[in-house]
Scaffold this active site. Structure first.
Site, PDB file in Angstrom:
ATOM      1  N   GLY A   2      20.496 -13.906 -71.590  1.00  0.00           N
ATOM      2  CA  GLY A   2      21.023 -14.739 -72.205  1.00  0.00           C
ATOM      3  C   GLY A   2      21.449 -15.297 -72.895  1.00  0.00           C
ATOM      4  O   GLY A   2      22.059 -15.659 -74.313  1.00  0.00           O
ATOM      5  N   GLU A  44      19.224 -16.075 -75.211  1.00  0.00           N
ATOM      6  CA  GLU A  44      19.613 -14.932 -76.864  1.00  0.00           C
ATOM      7  C   GLU A  44      20.716 -16.259 -77.365  1.00  0.00           C
ATOM      8  O   GLU A  44      20.376 -15.810 -79.040  1.00  0.00           O
ATOM      9  CB  GLU A  44      20.343 -13.984 -76.042  1.00  0.00           C
ATOM     10  CG  GLU A  44      19.051 -12.889 -75.598  1.00  0.00           C
ATOM     11  CD  GLU A  44      20.401 -11.504 -75.248  1.00  0.00           C
ATOM     12  OE1 GLU A  44      20.882 -11.733 -74.277  1.00  0.00           O
ATOM     13  OE2 GLU A  44      19.442 -10.282 -75.535  1.00  0.00           O
TER      14      GLU A  44
HETATM   15  C1  LIG Z   1      15.880 -19.576 -62.537  1.00  0.00           C
HETATM   16  C2  LIG Z   1      17.292 -19.778 -62.177  1.00  0.00           C
HETATM   17  C3  LIG Z   1      18.269 -19.692 -62.930  1.00  0.00           C
HETATM   18  C4  LIG Z   1      16.826 -20.512 -60.457  1.00  0.00           C
HETATM   19  O1  LIG Z   1      16.661 -21.240 -59.669  1.00  0.00           O
HETATM   20  P1  LIG Z   1      15.832 -21.813 -58.469  1.00  0.00           P
HETATM   21  O2  LIG Z   1      16.195 -23.073 -59.112  1.00  0.00           O
HETATM   22  O3  LIG Z   1      15.089 -21.691 -57.625  1.00  0.00           O
HETATM   23  O4  LIG Z   1      18.069 -21.419 -57.860  1.00  0.00           O
HETATM   24  P2  LIG Z   1      17.912 -20.192 -57.971  1.00  0.00           P
HETATM   25  O5  LIG Z   1      18.475 -20.459 -55.922  1.00  0.00           O
HETATM   26  O6  LIG Z   1      17.399 -18.779 -57.892  1.00  0.00           O
HETATM   27  O7  LIG Z   1      19.543 -20.031 -57.796  1.00  0.00           O
HETATM   28  C5  LIG Z   1      20.453 -20.635 -57.767  1.00  0.00           C
HETATM   29  C6  LIG Z   1      21.970 -19.796 -57.967  1.00  0.00           C
HETATM   30  O8  LIG Z   1      22.056 -19.812 -58.784  1.00  0.00           O
HETATM   31  C7  LIG Z   1      22.687 -18.566 -59.262  1.00  0.00           C
HETATM   32  N1  LIG Z   1      22.742 -18.421 -59.958  1.00  0.00           N
HETATM   33  C8  LIG Z   1      21.237 -18.069 -60.438  1.00  0.00           C
HETATM   34  N2  LIG Z   1      21.186 -17.288 -62.250  1.00  0.00           N
HETATM   35  C9  LIG Z   1      22.475 -17.065 -62.094  1.00  0.00           C
HETATM   36  C10 LIG Z   1      23.243 -15.835 -63.364  1.00  0.00           C
HETATM   37  N3  LIG Z   1      22.399 -15.244 -64.021  1.00  0.00           N
HETATM   38  N4  LIG Z   1      24.451 -15.488 -62.869  1.00  0.00           N
HETATM   39  C11 LIG Z   1      24.696 -15.794 -61.597  1.00  0.00           C
HETATM   40  N5  LIG Z   1      24.288 -16.749 -60.991  1.00  0.00           N
HETATM   41  C12 LIG Z   1      23.528 -16.725 -61.074  1.00  0.00           C
HETATM   42  C13 LIG Z   1      21.155 -17.846 -57.779  1.00  0.00           C
HETATM   43  O9  LIG Z   1      22.336 -16.952 -56.901  1.00  0.00           O
HETATM   44  C14 LIG Z   1      21.490 -18.947 -56.155  1.00  0.00           C
HETATM   45  O10 LIG Z   1      23.514 -19.068 -56.054  1.00  0.00           O
HETATM   46  P3  LIG Z   1      23.506 -18.515 -54.126  1.00  0.00           P
HETATM   47  O11 LIG Z   1      21.956 -18.632 -53.543  1.00  0.00           O
HETATM   48  O12 LIG Z   1      23.083 -16.824 -55.050  1.00  0.00           O
HETATM   49  O13 LIG Z   1      24.408 -18.668 -54.287  1.00  0.00           O
HETATM   50  C15 LIG Z   1      17.059 -18.382 -61.195  1.00  0.00           C
HETATM   51  O14 LIG Z   1      18.314 -18.534 -60.432  1.00  0.00           O
HETATM   52  C16 LIG Z   1      16.636 -16.585 -62.097  1.00  0.00           C
HETATM   53  O15 LIG Z   1      15.955 -16.804 -61.915  1.00  0.00           O
HETATM   54  N6  LIG Z   1      17.759 -17.079 -62.128  1.00  0.00           N
HETATM   55  C17 LIG Z   1      18.089 -15.398 -62.902  1.00  0.00           C
HETATM   56  C18 LIG Z   1      18.379 -16.012 -63.980  1.00  0.00           C
HETATM   57  C19 LIG Z   1      18.302 -13.944 -64.765  1.00  0.00           C
HETATM   58  O16 LIG Z   1      18.063 -13.955 -64.940  1.00  0.00           O
HETATM   59  N7  LIG Z   1      19.216 -14.335 -66.440  1.00  0.00           N
HETATM   60  C20 LIG Z   1      19.121 -13.199 -67.097  1.00  0.00           C
HETATM   61  C21 LIG Z   1      20.589 -12.114 -66.696  1.00  0.00           C
HETATM   62  S1  LIG Z   1      21.031 -10.740 -67.065  1.00  0.00           S
HETATM   63  C22 LIG Z   1      21.790 -11.376 -69.104  1.00  0.00           C
HETATM   64  O17 LIG Z   1      21.537 -12.685 -69.179  1.00  0.00           O
HETATM   65  C23 LIG Z   1      22.055 -10.534 -69.470  1.00  0.00           C
HETATM   66  C24 LIG Z   1      22.184 -10.173 -70.976  1.00  0.00           C
HETATM   67  C25 LIG Z   1      22.163  -9.053 -72.155  1.00  0.00           C
HETATM   68  C26 LIG Z   1      23.894  -9.363 -71.520  1.00  0.00           C
HETATM   69  C27 LIG Z   1      24.719  -7.620 -72.792  1.00  0.00           C
HETATM   70  C28 LIG Z   1      26.122  -8.231 -72.486  1.00  0.00           C
HETATM   71  C29 LIG Z   1      26.559  -7.840 -71.015  1.00  0.00           C
HETATM   72  C30 LIG Z   1      28.111  -6.914 -71.177  1.00  0.00           C
HETATM   73  C31 LIG Z   1      27.541  -6.276 -69.689  1.00  0.00           C
HETATM   74  C32 LIG Z   1      29.092  -4.821 -70.213  1.00  0.00           C
HETATM   75  C33 LIG Z   1      28.408  -4.427 -71.151  1.00  0.00           C
HETATM   76  C34 LIG Z   1      28.802  -2.425 -70.307  1.00  0.00           C
HETATM   77  C35 LIG Z   1      28.090  -1.456 -70.744  1.00  0.00           C
HETATM   78  C36 LIG Z   1      27.943  -0.835 -69.878  1.00  0.00           C
HETATM   79  C37 LIG Z   1      29.236   0.563 -70.769  1.00  0.00           C
HETATM   80  O18 LIG Z   1      29.006   0.968 -71.977  1.00  0.00           O
HETATM   81  O19 LIG Z   1      29.884   1.232 -70.334  1.00  0.00           O
END
Ligand SMILES: CC(C)(COP(=O)(O)OP(=O)(O)OC[C@H]1O[C@@H](n2cnc3c(N)ncnc32)[C@H](O)[C@@H]1OP(=O)(O)O)[C@@H](O)C(=O)NCCC(=O)NCCSC(=O)/C=C/CCCCCCCCCCCCC(=O)O
Length: 718
Positions: free
Chosen positions: A100, A103
């Protein structure tokens, strides 16, 4: 939330604030919408910059909010608001723009990235697709093939590659926010007509059908049953075949399908599980947050067989000075050559400098006298390992950590050979050790918390996911493998073939079925262990040949080994190969005949065994052992087991891991099926549901994050 400020009089700055990665939580989305309205309404503001706090643009949607009822403004109208803005909006991308977050950036009119930033659509790894217009905007911006690559693999690209692809407009080595502000000032008043990606026509290369066909084939080959990659292809297809608004509707439809699938839940659970294992604790109360790792600069590896070589490469690539020891001159020189080749290939693949000069080779164990940590990787033989540990204890400087790469022997027995048992810990790598991401860090009852912390940190520095586990036969991974393998052997006795069992497991999503894995790793490995345990007895017929210690035993693996069938290395095992070392498994008529003969000899009548029975017996026996491991305090939580199985044993990631899978099946159902099979096979103790599994099932299938409350092991303080 999002902070608003005014810079240089005419630039409205919106700063995302949601540590640690500025994920788009409800509060952040609300902040962006409010601040956009404010920037657009202030006449002095001529352009807008969107950036993230603490050098991170945005890590995407807030995954923690996925399980709860959605609140706050949705992402799609938010990105439309930004794109439709009448004033230029510039994204200042520092650190990360993922999912996102990318995006959001694509909805801005311009993108300026810092040279160290990484961009990507990793949603596929969470069982999703970029559902806020990513599948519709990216192909319009960079073309279909490149968009398919990024969206279906989830790979991150560097700022330089993003520039080359046309995702970002400028890359800077300086402060990206300052650069974005300057840029925003320079485009003030310019027409934005050509800057709204949603209005671009989607490029249609002439071989469009072939491109999608190839993409679909590719994802099918690698997905192992995961549905997100193929759905991503379908969403990009909509960008080419439908107008933007209709494409967005299709994206939404496909996103909902994935979002509500069990696979997305499993993958999101797994995402957090992989991070949770770094917050380790031991059965006697040591913890990650109270245990300080010791500094390690120089390490040694003793024994340069396959495992020792891989460990040496991993250490050198992680920047450690390494002393690599093999006592025979010939083996040492062979190992040196092999390690050099591995380092060269690694450097080429990763585009990093060669690490040859980090390694000193020696034929003498005396060469380890000044290192900070030793990893013993000699043959899996307790007597040999004991001798090595006695030597190391006498040679090494005081305070050195002594680690063993055993895959299942007693850490405490080895520790007792040294003057400082508290400095001994297991570091169980998986083959090939320079490739596989998993490390089991095995603490014995006397291992000090600092030593556990050091081994965990070493693993992380080597690019591994380290999981702390207690000391028992086989630790977590191999201990659970035993009942799984056992069931597979029993199924052959009862009428199945290796191909049938493997097919069921591969359809479930395992990278390889159990018999193919056995052929790959070598049947002789388990045979040696069984011999050492006194389980292998001279061939005999009658029921006693299939009973050990009052329980059912299958000698099938032993019998194949007696015939020199060790798997791929001998060209024959559970399958046949075109030559020793061959890789392509083919069904072997000899083996089928052998099984028939074996059944006849032992009075066994082959019966038809269905898909469900193969799956349930193999998987539920393994899962039951996992619960026993939790009950015994060998693993601190289900996440530890799941990460070990996904990273070390080819368990399909989109099924979360064996413990998560059990929860999805329903613990009461697992108990019920185990009881069913136990009734039929009362001589197989591994089918008896363990008391923790029964307790959890009886307490109404609590969600997996609640299991720890039920486990409640008494803990002492270290
Ligand atoms: C590269 C990273 C970002 C960082 O890596 P690093 O530095 O190594 O650190 P980490 O240890 O991995 O992470 C640190 C802590 O941060 C937390 N973290 C990381 N990313 C996220 C996140 N996106 N959200 C929350 N928390 C996050 C992580 O857990 C660590 O904390 P802890 O140790 O666990 O406590 C790396 O972290 C990484 O790769 N992150 C993931 C990035 C990712 O995948 N991003 C994409 C997310 S999905 C997205 O963006 C989707 C978008 C479209 C959404 C569309 C609309 C949504 C609507 C929802 C509802 C719809 C309903 C439909 C059903 C129906 O119709 O009924």
């Amino acid at each position: 939330m999002a902070l608003y400020s005014r810079v240089s009089g005419s630039v409205g700055m919106i700063t995302l604030q949601n540590p640690p990665v500025n994920a788009l939580s409800a509060a952040v989305r609300q902040g962006i919408v409010d601040m956009m309205h404010r920037a657009l309404s202030e006449p002095e503001v001529k352009s807008v910059v969107i950036c993230g706090q603490n050098g991170k643009f945005c890590g995407g949607a807030d995954i923690r909010e996925f399980g709860a009822k959605m609140t706050g403004p949705p992402l799609v109208p938010m990105v439309h608001l930004i794109e439709a803005a009448s004033k230029p909006v510039v994204a200042a991308i520092e650190g990360i723009a993922l999912g996102g977050g990318l995006e959001l950036a694509l909805s801005c009119h311009y993108r300026i990235a810092h040279s160290k930033a990484r961009l990507g659509f990793p949603e596929v790894a969470l069982g999703l697709l970029p559902g806020a217009g990513g599948t519709q905007r990216l192909p319009r911006l960079i073309g279909v093939p490149a968009a398919l690559d990024l969206i279906t693999t989830g790979r991150h690209v560097t700022a330089a590659e993003a520039r080359q692809l046309g995702i970002v407009d400028e890359v800077t080595d300086l402060n990206a926010v300052d650069a974005a502000v300057k840029f925003a000032q320079s485009v003030t008043g310019k027409s934005l007509d050509a800057r709204r990606i949603s209005t671009y026509p989607c490029p249609r290369p002439p071989d469009l059908d072939a491109i999608f066909e190839r993409a679909m084939q590719q994802v099918r080959r690698s997905a192992r049953g995961a549905i997100a990659p193929g759905t991503c292809v379908q969403a990009v297809h909509a960008a080419v075949t439908l107008p933007y608004a209709k494409g967005m509707e299709r994206e939404r439809e496909l996103f909902s399908l994935l979002f509500t699938s069990g696979q997305a839940r499993a993958l999101q659970y797994y995402f957090f599980a992989q991070r949770a294992v770094s917050r380790w604790s031991t059965a006697n109360g040591a913890r990650w947050d109270t245990s300080k790792p010791r500094p390690v600069r120089k390490a040694a590896v003793i024994g340069l067989g396959t495992m020792g070589r891989g460990i040496t490469v991993s250490l050198a690539q992680a920047g450690f000075s390494v002393v690599a020891v093999e006592t025979q001159e010939k083996q040492l020189s062979e190992a040196k050559q092999a390690v050099s080749g591995m380092l060269e290939r690694g450097a080429k693949r990763r585009g990093v400098p060669l690490a040859h000069d980090k390694i000193k080779y020696s034929c003498s164990v005396q060469a380890v006298a000044d290192v900070d940590l030793v990893i013993e990787a000699v043959f899996e033989d307790m007597a040999l390992k004991k001798t090595v540990f006695q030597q190391l204890s006498a040679i090494c400087k005081p305070g050195v950590l002594l680690c063993t790469n055993t895959s299942g022997l007693d850490i405490d027995e080895l520790a007792s050979q040294t003057q400082s048992p508290e400095l001994v810990v297991g570091m169980h790598f998986f083959a090939p050790a320079h490739v596989m991401q998993l490390l089991e860090v095995v603490y014995g009852p006397r291992s000090s918390p600092e030593v556990v912390a050091t081994a965990m940190q070493m693993g992380k520095k080597m690019g591994k996911v380290s999981v702390a586990v207690g000391n028992c036969r086989g630790f977590v991974g191999n201990r659970m493998l035993k009942p799984y393998l056992e069931q597979a052997f029993f199924l052959l006795e009862e009428g199945a073939t290796p191909e049938q069992v493997d097919q069921v497991l591969e359809e479930f999503g395992f990278a390889m079925g159990v018999f193919k894995v056995s052929d790959l790793s070598g049947l002789d490995v388990g045979w040696k262990v069984r011999k050492a345990d006194g389980l292998v007895s001279p061939a005999s017929t009658g029921t006693s040949a299939r009973i050990r210690g009052g329980s059912r035993y299958s000698p099938l693996g032993d019998l194949l080994c007696e015939r020199g069938r060790f798997g791929q290395k001998t060209g024959r095992g559970w399958y046949q190969y075109d030559k020793p070392g061959g890789r392509v498994a083919k069904p072997d008529p000899w083996l089928h005949g052998f099984l028939e003969e074996y059944r006849a000899q032992h009075g066994l009548v082959a019966r038809h065994i269905d898909h469900q029975e193969v799956l349930e017996r193999c998987l539920y026996a393994l899962i039951n052992e996992g619960f026993q491991i939790l009950q015994d305090g060998i693993a601190a939580g289900p996440e530890d087991i799941d990460v070990i199985y996904v990273l070390g044993y080819g368990w399909p990631r989109h099924r979360g891991g064996p413990m998560f899978y059990a929860g999805q099946v329903g613990l009461d159902k697992v108990v019920e099926r185990l009881e069913h099979y136990q009734q039929i096979h009362p001589d197989v103790p591994g089918l008896q549901p363990c008391s923790l599994l029964r307790k959890l099932a009886a307490s109404g299938n609590p969600a997996i994050h609640k299991w720890r409350e039920v486990i409640q092991k008494p803990r002492s303080q270290l």
